[in-house]
Enzyme design. Structure first.
Site, PDB file in Angstrom:
ATOM      1  N   GLU A  63      41.469  37.197  34.864  1.00  0.00           N
ATOM      2  CA  GLU A  63      40.699  38.468  35.166  1.00  0.00           C
ATOM      3  C   GLU A  63      41.254  39.530  35.062  1.00  0.00           C
ATOM      4  OE1 GLU A  63      38.394  38.191  38.835  1.00  0.00           O
ATOM      5  OE2 GLU A  63      37.275  40.032  38.300  1.00  0.00           O
ATOM      6  N   ASN A  78      34.419  39.391  39.189  1.00  0.00           N
ATOM      7  CA  ASN A  78      33.742  40.652  39.409  1.00  0.00           C
ATOM      8  C   ASN A  78      33.981  41.671  38.504  1.00  0.00           C
ATOM      9  OD1 ASN A  78      33.046  39.297  41.712  1.00  0.00           O
ATOM     10  ND2 ASN A  78      34.669  40.343  43.148  1.00  0.00           N
ATOM     11  N   GLU A  83      35.669  28.816  39.728  1.00  0.00           N
ATOM     12  CA  GLU A  83      36.647  29.267  40.587  1.00  0.00           C
ATOM     13  C   GLU A  83      36.907  28.425  41.742  1.00  0.00           C
ATOM     14  OE1 GLU A  83      36.087  33.576  41.821  1.00  0.00           O
ATOM     15  OE2 GLU A  83      35.012  34.088  39.703  1.00  0.00           O
ATOM     16  N   TYR A  96      36.800  29.026  47.877  1.00  0.00           N
ATOM     17  CA  TYR A  96      38.187  29.247  48.204  1.00  0.00           C
ATOM     18  C   TYR A  96      38.128  28.722  49.630  1.00  0.00           C
ATOM     19  CZ  TYR A  96      38.066  32.466  44.082  1.00  0.00           C
ATOM     20  OH  TYR A  96      38.282  32.826  42.886  1.00  0.00           O
ATOM     21  N   GLU A 135      28.884  35.409  39.633  1.00  0.00           N
ATOM     22  CA  GLU A 135      28.408  35.548  41.097  1.00  0.00           C
ATOM     23  C   GLU A 135      27.315  36.698  41.323  1.00  0.00           C
ATOM     24  OE1 GLU A 135      32.070  36.339  43.504  1.00  0.00           O
ATOM     25  OE2 GLU A 135      32.528  34.065  43.364  1.00  0.00           O
ATOM     26  N   GLN A 194      43.551  32.115  40.307  1.00  0.00           N
ATOM     27  CA  GLN A 194      43.573  32.420  38.906  1.00  0.00           C
ATOM     28  C   GLN A 194      44.866  32.003  38.296  1.00  0.00           C
ATOM     29  OE1 GLN A 194      42.148  36.414  38.368  1.00  0.00           O
ATOM     30  NE2 GLN A 194      40.492  36.404  39.487  1.00  0.00           N
TER      31      GLN A 194
END
Ligand code: AHR
Length: 501
Positions: A27, A72, A292, A244, A173, A349
């Protein structure tokens, strides 16, 4: 010393190993791109500014897909900012991470990097501030053969051949109030459906991923999946999951059982997805893109300074310890166990940002503790995923009640006869002797047993000590020709490899 038992059988097939299970994520966030994969001043950088040392690590990790450019970030991104002569590209504010985006890397650079690194791109389109038109423009830019404005523009920018990108995320998201352009499930579902339909008019050979919930703790979880799929079922192939995990309130025993939570989360999403399938009387099955997942010490995230807009700031640079590596191993076991429904997954990531690879901008690079379970699983999981029949002592956890100390999954390659067993011992204090019954294979031999463990579960590594946490040979094995006994240290990630006799 407690005993556990695993029975392996080549007929206990869950599904073929999907190489896409071993994806990651790049990202435009912190130092993932700038100073991570891209660092023109670095001694190993190539003509495009890509770090050779990072590409070597990517190869060692055995990565399949890389999701890009967010996250994001994508929900405020104009992909056109990142193409054409670099000197002409605009510098923009990135609202998602309160940073300045210099646009030195865009889709063409990323695709050159992906080719060099030997990974499959997984592209995300902006459905936050943008919509159908920008998504199909991007798709024509990347996949068009030529003869249209955007596909000819790609050629003019130096890439004669289409990139032929197959995997596309329809936004990111969109259920999260933090997301730029956050939407209700119905609003997002309609937009995703129209975007998918238009994209398929340009290229019908795509794997399209609708946004699922940002986590199982979202208030709309379950309802979101149902409403989004009611709008998109015919148009999409996969629904995303994000999760997460981190140690909360010093409760290491519960943290080590994060795989239990991931198992439940996947089961719940499968139930929601299949509910829509039943209610809409469909035959097609929607599977999961777990795009993710990782350990992320979310409560330790530094707040962003609203008066400052740095380029590539230090953000989300979690330093991982031994327990984190065991948890990552447990999460990989969970993903593999669900290979019949999890078609793709991305460790979030890749570099510097909650990542297995760390770099000094312009300087050295090293492996975090979490590098090892990922590299071993991606390298040794081959052929079919096998469910294992397991007996294990259990221990109490505050969050999940009684959980087995052992968690495990196996793979078997019918072509070579190779068998790999991936296992964690979640006990904080006790070794576990595991008897692995291999009789159903009719003659295998032990190739290697390794373990990743340290007396200090909180041990982290730095650039100077990176080698001090790594898998080592596990000599505590005994073998009678059909049952392998292997002693797993407390709080450890383990791999046992067998081959045909
Ligand atoms: O991976 C970091 C961030 O976590 C991503 O940008 C976002 O999608 C998620 O909330």
């Amino acid at each position: 010393m407690p005993n556990a038992r695993l029975a392996l059988d080549p007929s206990f097939v869950v599904a073929p190993v999907s190489r896409r299970t071993f994806g990651t994520f790049v990202e435009h966030l912190g130092r993932c791109v700038y100073g991570g994969i891209h660092d023109p001043g670095h001694p190993t950088a190539d003509a495009d500014g890509f770090r050779g040392d990072v590409i070597d690590f990517v190869r060692e990790l055995g990565i399949s897909t890389v999701r890009y450019p967010g996250g994001n970030f994508v929900s405020g991104y104009r992909w056109e900012d990142g193409i054409g002569p670099v000197a002409d590209r605009p510098v923009r504010k990135d609202l998602a991470w309160h940073s300045t985006e210099p646009n030195l890397v865009g889709v063409d650079e990323f695709m050159r990097w992906a080719k060099k690194a030997g990974v499959e791109p997984m592209m995300a389109v902006n459905l936050g501030t943008r919509g159908v038109q920008e998504a199909i423009d991007l798709l024509d830019y990347t996949n068009g053969a030529g003869g249209s404005f955007h596909s000819d523009l790609r050629k003019k920018n130096g890439s004669a051949d289409p990139y032929d990108i197959k995997m596309w995320c329809l936004g990111n998201e969109m259920d999260g109030p933090w997301q730029i352009g956050h939407k209700t499930a119905r609003e997002y579902g309609r937009l995703a459906s129209e975007t998918a339909r238009a994209m398929r008019l340009i290229d019908n050979d795509l794997t399209l991923v609708a946004c699922g919930s940002s986590g199982a703790d979202m208030p709309t979880f379950g309802t979101w999946e149902r409403e989004v799929l009611e709008e998109t079922y015919d148009e999409v192939d996969l629904i995303s999951m994000h999760a997460y995990y981190w140690e909360k309130d010093g409760d290491l025993a519960s943290f080590l059982a994060a795989g239990v939570e991931m198992d439940h989360f996947i089961d719940d999403v499968v139930a929601s997805v299949d509910h829509v399938r039943a209610a809409q009387k469909k035959t097609k099955r929607i599977n999961i893109s777990f795009d993710e997942w990782n350990v992320w010490y979310l409560d330790g995230e530094a707040s962003k300074n609203p008066t400052d807009w740095p380029v590539a700031p230090v953000l989300l640079e979690d330093q991982y310890n031994v327990a984190d590596a065991v948890v990552v191993g447990g999460l990989l076991i969970s993903l593999l166990k669900h290979s019949d429904r999890v078609a793709s997954a991305s460790l979030a990531q890749l570099v510097n940002v909650i990542a297995p690879i760390m770099t000094e901008t312009g300087g050295r690079s090293w492996k975090q503790t979490t590098f090892h379970p990922f590299a071993q699983a991606s390298s040794f999981a081959r052929g079919d995923v096998l469910r294992v029949e397991m007996q294990s002592p259990v221990h109490e956890t505050a969050k999940y009640g009684a959980v087995p100390a052992l968690d495990a999954v196996a793979t078997h390659d019918p072509e070579t006869g190779d068998v790999s067993v991936f296992a964690i011992n979640r006990s904080l204090t006790e070794e576990l002797t595991v008897d692995v019954d291999t009789r159903a294979f009719g003659g295998v031999r032990l190739v290697q047993a390794t373990t990743l463990h340290d007396a200090d579960p909180y041990k982290t590594v730095t650039v100077d000590t990176a080698d001090s946490v790594a898998p080592v040979a596990n000599d505590k094995t005994s073998w009678d020709g059909s049952v392998l006994s292997v002693v797993l240290p407390p709080l450890s990630w383990n791999v046992v490899r067998l081959a045909k006799q």
